[in-house]
Design an enzyme around this catalytic site. Sequence first.
Site, PDB file in Angstrom:
ATOM      1  N   TYR A 189       0.834  -1.207   0.000  1.00 25.34           N
ATOM      2  CA  TYR A 189       0.000   0.000   0.000  1.00 25.34           C
ATOM      3  C   TYR A 189       0.864   1.251   0.000  1.00 25.34           C
ATOM      4  CZ  TYR A 189      -2.723   3.854   1.899  1.00 25.34           C
ATOM      5  OH  TYR A 189      -3.287   5.091   2.103  1.00 25.34           O
ATOM      6  N   LYS A 212       1.580   4.116  -3.211  1.00 25.03           N
ATOM      7  CA  LYS A 212       1.416   5.568  -3.108  1.00 25.03           C
ATOM      8  C   LYS A 212       2.714   6.299  -3.459  1.00 25.03           C
ATOM      9  CE  LYS A 212      -2.860   6.238  -1.496  1.00 25.03           C
ATOM     10  NZ  LYS A 212      -3.844   7.168  -2.071  1.00 25.03           N
ATOM     11  N   PHE A 265      -1.780  11.676   8.036  1.00 24.43           N
ATOM     12  CA  PHE A 265      -1.585  10.756   9.135  1.00 24.43           C
ATOM     13  C   PHE A 265      -2.949  10.121   9.451  1.00 24.43           C
ATOM     14  CE2 PHE A 265       2.330  12.626   8.560  1.00 24.43           C
ATOM     15  CZ  PHE A 265       3.289  11.963   9.302  1.00 24.43           C
ATOM     16  N   GLY A 281       5.860  -4.596  12.516  1.00 22.58           N
ATOM     17  CA  GLY A 281       5.929  -3.386  11.701  1.00 22.58           C
ATOM     18  C   GLY A 281       5.282  -2.167  12.316  1.00 22.58           C
TER      19      GLY A 281
END
Length: 324
Positions: A139, A143, A167, A283
Amino acid sequence: MILVVGGAGYIGSHFVEELVKYKDVIVLDNLSTGFRRLVNDKAVFIEGELGDPHLLRSIFTTYRIAAVVHFAAASLVGESVADPQKYYLNNVGATLNLLQAMLENQVKHIVFSSTAATYGTSNDGKITEMTAVRPINPYGRSKLVIEWILEDYHRSYGLNYIVLRYFNASGAHENGRIGEMHEPETHLIPIILQHLLGRMGSISVFGDDYPTRDGTCIRDYVHVTDLAKAHLASLEALLSGDVEKQIFNVGSGAGFSVREVIEICEWVAGRQAKVMMEEKRQGDPAYLVASNEKIKEWLGWSPTYKLPDIVRTAWKWHSRLADE
């Protein structure tokens, strides 16, 4: 007219709600994750695929488009790991179709909805636009690829752009008519509020031993209407010629831990949450907070909502949904 692709989604619909006060608007959305009910009736609505070049050609030849604001994207991190092809076809491939249609019709301005996921797992304090981009999932990479494409198109074709890396978009419109609707829901604030409304038995907190003030992850939350106004300011900067290309973070500049967000939600709702502690997720960085100094300086944008008011608007919206 302004073409808003993905304008029936959460953030796109809030932008349209503001934009129709000033401009004629066309919304293109396939309603895969958006909802027709969220689109302001003053906008022209077209249901269709961004990846359909014939539809795009028809829109650009039928309407006099001055600029494009691009929200349309698949945006679930976990899904992007499981099915990266969907993300590259949907996010990158469809955007190339859009850019081709823009160039063919001499439309030279685009505001692009990007994400803080382009930064990856930075733990170096507040994130600035100069922070290294190291996305850790398809993802975020999809972008970032589009950001690179926009830079190349600016250099070679004179396409002007503003990229907004946001954010955590949160809250709902003050009018109570539109708000956040995701299936499945993956965002913290609506998950907490849905739990407090009795739709889930508990909420999970993933890890409580991070190097933060209370052991839980810290994130930056920005109200969706503030985010919409950042897009308005970006659009105006492009149309006026003040900006040819820029990248801006859009965040509040303040960080709140998961525990603090839960406490604020409990305070707004007047109810107690049942919290289950879970293992850390791979992550998840301990701290992700935006520096918003650049967008303040360049566009004069500042967030106006604090976290308690973000939660208040979200509670009003989710309470309404629960009564439907």
